[in-house]
Design a protein around this motif. Structure first.
Motif, PDB file in Angstrom:
ATOM      1  N   ILE A   1       6.866  10.642  -4.606  1.00 25.15           N
ATOM      2  CA  ILE A   1       6.920  11.020  -3.171  1.00 25.15           C
ATOM      3  C   ILE A   1       6.196  10.077  -2.474  1.00 25.15           C
ATOM      4  O   ILE A   1       5.329   9.252  -2.858  1.00 25.15           O
ATOM      5  CB  ILE A   1       6.508  12.381  -2.861  1.00 25.15           C
ATOM      6  N   GLY A   2       6.414   9.701  -1.364  1.00 24.92           N
ATOM      7  CA  GLY A   2       5.970   9.126  -0.465  1.00 24.92           C
ATOM      8  C   GLY A   2       6.598   7.385  -0.159  1.00 24.92           C
ATOM      9  O   GLY A   2       7.689   7.690  -0.328  1.00 24.92           O
ATOM     10  N   LYS A   3       5.713   6.771   0.295  1.00 20.80           N
ATOM     11  CA  LYS A   3       6.305   5.449   1.049  1.00 20.80           C
ATOM     12  C   LYS A   3       5.582   4.366   0.339  1.00 20.80           C
ATOM     13  O   LYS A   3       4.361   4.560   0.074  1.00 20.80           O
ATOM     14  CB  LYS A   3       6.768   5.481   2.332  1.00 20.80           C
ATOM     15  N   THR A   4       5.856   3.096   0.641  1.00 21.00           N
ATOM     16  CA  THR A   4       4.989   1.944   0.616  1.00 21.00           C
ATOM     17  C   THR A   4       5.345   1.103   1.769  1.00 21.00           C
ATOM     18  O   THR A   4       6.410   0.791   1.918  1.00 21.00           O
ATOM     19  CB  THR A   4       5.518   1.034  -0.828  1.00 21.00           C
ATOM     20  N   VAL A   5       4.299   0.609   2.226  1.00 22.09           N
ATOM     21  CA  VAL A   5       4.290  -0.016   3.299  1.00 22.09           C
ATOM     22  C   VAL A   5       3.741  -1.631   2.707  1.00 22.09           C
ATOM     23  O   VAL A   5       2.814  -1.782   2.067  1.00 22.09           O
ATOM     24  CB  VAL A   5       3.148   0.183   4.358  1.00 22.09           C
TER      25      VAL A   5
ATOM     26  N   GLY B   1       7.591  -4.542   6.079  1.00 25.88           N
ATOM     27  CA  GLY B   1       8.609  -3.194   6.281  1.00 25.88           C
ATOM     28  C   GLY B   1       7.907  -2.151   5.323  1.00 25.88           C
ATOM     29  O   GLY B   1       6.714  -2.031   4.917  1.00 25.88           O
ATOM     30  N   VAL B   2       9.031  -1.243   5.087  1.00 33.09           N
ATOM     31  CA  VAL B   2       8.532   0.220   4.501  1.00 33.09           C
ATOM     32  C   VAL B   2       9.461   0.751   3.695  1.00 33.09           C
ATOM     33  O   VAL B   2      10.831   0.340   4.100  1.00 33.09           O
ATOM     34  CB  VAL B   2       8.422   1.189   5.681  1.00 33.09           C
ATOM     35  N   ARG B   3       9.401   0.984   2.591  1.00 36.12           N
ATOM     36  CA  ARG B   3      10.420   1.517   1.488  1.00 36.12           C
ATOM     37  C   ARG B   3       9.924   2.731   0.784  1.00 36.12           C
ATOM     38  O   ARG B   3       8.688   3.168   1.025  1.00 36.12           O
ATOM     39  CB  ARG B   3      10.790   0.718   0.641  1.00 36.12           C
ATOM     40  N   GLU B   4      10.918   3.693   0.393  1.00 36.28           N
ATOM     41  CA  GLU B   4      10.497   4.685  -0.339  1.00 36.28           C
ATOM     42  C   GLU B   4      10.037   4.153  -1.674  1.00 36.28           C
ATOM     43  O   GLU B   4      10.363   3.335  -2.123  1.00 36.28           O
ATOM     44  CB  GLU B   4      11.732   5.727  -0.543  1.00 36.28           C
TER      45      GLU B   4
ATOM     46  N   VAL C   1       0.902  -1.208  -0.002  1.00 37.31           N
ATOM     47  CA  VAL C   1       0.111  -0.004   0.008  1.00 37.31           C
ATOM     48  C   VAL C   1       0.947   1.111   0.010  1.00 37.31           C
ATOM     49  O   VAL C   1       1.606   1.391   0.887  1.00 37.31           O
ATOM     50  CB  VAL C   1      -1.078  -0.086   1.342  1.00 37.31           C
ATOM     51  N   SER C   2       0.795   2.113  -0.922  1.00 36.34           N
ATOM     52  CA  SER C   2       1.629   3.314  -1.206  1.00 36.34           C
ATOM     53  C   SER C   2       0.771   4.534  -0.726  1.00 36.34           C
ATOM     54  O   SER C   2      -0.430   4.680  -1.227  1.00 36.34           O
ATOM     55  CB  SER C   2       2.170   3.396  -2.728  1.00 36.34           C
ATOM     56  N   ASP C   3       1.248   5.579  -0.140  1.00 38.00           N
ATOM     57  CA  ASP C   3       0.740   6.746  -0.135  1.00 38.00           C
ATOM     58  C   ASP C   3       1.891   7.959  -0.197  1.00 38.00           C
ATOM     59  O   ASP C   3       2.997   7.613  -0.159  1.00 38.00           O
ATOM     60  CB  ASP C   3       0.138   6.940   1.459  1.00 38.00           C
ATOM     61  N   ALA C   4       1.315   9.248  -0.241  1.00 37.25           N
ATOM     62  CA  ALA C   4       2.362  10.182  -0.292  1.00 37.25           C
ATOM     63  C   ALA C   4       2.776  10.867   0.719  1.00 37.25           C
ATOM     64  O   ALA C   4       3.181  12.102   0.788  1.00 37.25           O
ATOM     65  CB  ALA C   4       1.784  11.485  -1.497  1.00 37.25           C
ATOM     66  N   GLY C   5       2.599  10.311   1.904  1.00 38.51           N
ATOM     67  CA  GLY C   5       3.005  10.979   3.197  1.00 38.51           C
ATOM     68  C   GLY C   5       4.584  10.573   3.503  1.00 38.51           C
ATOM     69  O   GLY C   5       5.028   9.747   2.824  1.00 38.51           O
ATOM     70  N   GLU C   6       4.911  11.577   4.220  1.00 39.69           N
ATOM     71  CA  GLU C   6       6.302  11.442   4.866  1.00 39.69           C
ATOM     72  C   GLU C   6       6.292  10.469   6.101  1.00 39.69           C
ATOM     73  O   GLU C   6       5.190  10.162   6.658  1.00 39.69           O
ATOM     74  CB  GLU C   6       6.856  12.887   5.100  1.00 39.69           C
ATOM     75  N   GLY C   7       7.431  10.377   6.585  1.00 40.17           N
ATOM     76  CA  GLY C   7       7.587   9.453   7.508  1.00 40.17           C
ATOM     77  C   GLY C   7       7.512   8.119   7.556  1.00 40.17           C
ATOM     78  O   GLY C   7       7.221   7.500   6.377  1.00 40.17           O
ATOM     79  N   ARG C   8       7.807   7.155   8.497  1.00 40.53           N
ATOM     80  CA  ARG C   8       7.872   5.763   8.413  1.00 40.53           C
ATOM     81  C   ARG C   8       6.903   5.261   9.668  1.00 40.53           C
ATOM     82  O   ARG C   8       6.956   5.725  10.669  1.00 40.53           O
ATOM     83  CB  ARG C   8       9.211   5.262   8.778  1.00 40.53           C
ATOM     84  N   PRO C   9       5.857   4.407   9.443  1.00 41.17           N
ATOM     85  CA  PRO C   9       4.978   3.991  10.342  1.00 41.17           C
ATOM     86  C   PRO C   9       5.465   3.208  11.394  1.00 41.17           C
ATOM     87  O   PRO C   9       6.768   2.369  11.127  1.00 41.17           O
ATOM     88  CB  PRO C   9       3.937   2.962   9.774  1.00 41.17           C
ATOM     89  N   VAL C  10       5.474   3.161  12.675  1.00 48.71           N
ATOM     90  CA  VAL C  10       5.968   2.608  13.942  1.00 48.71           C
ATOM     91  C   VAL C  10       5.025   1.772  14.618  1.00 48.71           C
ATOM     92  O   VAL C  10       3.936   2.177  14.843  1.00 48.71           O
ATOM     93  CB  VAL C  10       6.651   3.475  14.684  1.00 48.71           C
ATOM     94  N   VAL C  11       5.258   0.635  14.905  1.00 46.76           N
ATOM     95  CA  VAL C  11       4.224  -0.307  15.754  1.00 46.76           C
ATOM     96  C   VAL C  11       4.239   0.239  17.249  1.00 46.76           C
ATOM     97  O   VAL C  11       5.324   0.632  17.717  1.00 46.76           O
ATOM     98  CB  VAL C  11       4.840  -1.838  15.921  1.00 46.76           C
ATOM     99  N   GLN C  12       3.152   0.409  17.534  1.00 48.62           N
ATOM    100  CA  GLN C  12       2.590   0.964  18.795  1.00 48.62           C
ATOM    101  C   GLN C  12       2.262  -0.135  19.744  1.00 48.62           C
ATOM    102  O   GLN C  12       1.917  -1.358  19.432  1.00 48.62           O
ATOM    103  CB  GLN C  12       1.552   2.113  18.865  1.00 48.62           C
ATOM    104  N   ARG C  13       2.672  -0.012  21.162  1.00 49.47           N
ATOM    105  CA  ARG C  13       2.115  -1.082  22.069  1.00 49.47           C
ATOM    106  C   ARG C  13       0.914  -0.270  23.021  1.00 49.47           C
ATOM    107  O   ARG C  13       1.547   0.216  24.092  1.00 49.47           O
ATOM    108  CB  ARG C  13       3.268  -1.265  22.915  1.00 49.47           C
ATOM    109  N   PRO C  14      -0.221  -0.297  22.583  1.00 47.05           N
ATOM    110  CA  PRO C  14      -1.137   0.541  23.391  1.00 47.05           C
ATOM    111  C   PRO C  14      -1.484  -0.495  24.528  1.00 47.05           C
ATOM    112  O   PRO C  14      -1.432  -1.591  24.763  1.00 47.05           O
ATOM    113  CB  PRO C  14      -2.263   0.609  22.217  1.00 47.05           C
TER     114      PRO C  14
END
Length: 231
Positions: free
Chosen positions: A126-130, A118-121, A84-97
């Motif tokens: 622009i953006g990233k792919t998770v 994983g995540v790659r540019e 799944v690709s989007d035009a946003g910046e940054g990298r998603p991080v697993v949270q421990r709620p």
């Protein structure tokens, strides 16, 4: 020469709407049904894809930026890859709620269900792919078929429409008032198909895709991603 069924994928784009999550799930469900995937793979794949698309829709980007989805099956490896690709910046991080937290478990679920992720540019733009990969023993794509974006369809190819193979006679494009792109696919029989540019269409590969090739009736139900008129 690689076998036609050794590598299969489908790519499409989604508008930034909550309804896009269910659409992505429907496309995946249809493809996994064609590939004869087991129930566990289907359920896990839908959950993972839902979380990835949901996260992409939450990214703060201009409203006209679409979300790209790619579903890939490798027959011999028994591997299902979801991107799944989007035009946003940054990298998603697993949270421990905590136990009382109502949100923040999306990537935790992906981490639990996927074989790896994983995540790659993005290679272009622009953006990233998770991405996430799930073990999927037993999935077998139908040989001689592949899914392409409507905008790439060309005259002479055979496309599947309403459960039957039709030969493409003409392809032209029209613009939405908002600037989006429609593709009008004229067929040898029946009405033309009016599709969004990124909508997936099933085409024959190899010798079966030449003009005038005989059409074979399909016993399988037409997938959601196939050539249907846009609503």
């Amino acid at each position: 020469m690689a076998e036609p069924s050794a590598f299969h994928e489908i790519s499409f784009r989604l508008v930034r709407s909550r309804s896009s999550v269910s659409r992505a799930r429907a496309v995946l469900r249809a493809k996994l049904g064609e590939w004869r995937a087991g129930q566990t793979v289907c359920e896990s794949g839908e959950l993972v894809l839902s979380e990835l698309v949901t996260n992409a829709l939450r990214v703060q980007v201009p409203g006209d930026r679409m979300v790209g989805v790619r579903i890939e099956c490798r027959e011999r490896g028994g591997l299902l890859r979801l991107e799944v690709s989007d035009a946003g910046e940054g990298r998603p991080v697993v949270q421990r709620p905590g136990e009382l937290d109502a949100a923040g478990r999306g990537l935790l679920l992906v981490e639990a269900l996927a074989h790896r992720w994983g995540v790659r540019e993005r290679q272009a733009g622009i953006g990233k792919t998770v991405w996430a990969e799930l073990l999927a023993p037993g999935i077998v794509p139908a040989p001689g078929e592949t899914d392409v974006a409507a905008v790439t369809v060309r005259p002479g190819q055979s496309v599947r429409a309403w459960g039957t193979w039709r030969t493409v006679r003409s392809v032209r494009s029209e613009r939405y008032a908002s600037g989006g792109l429609f593709v009008i696919v004229g067929l040898d029989e029946g009405p033309a198909l009016r599709l969004q540019a990124g909508e997936a269409v099933t085409v024959r590969t190899g010798r079966a895709s030449v003009a005038g090739a005989p059409r074979a009736l399909e016993s399988q139900a037409q997938p959601t991603a196939g050539p249907v008129s846009s609503s």
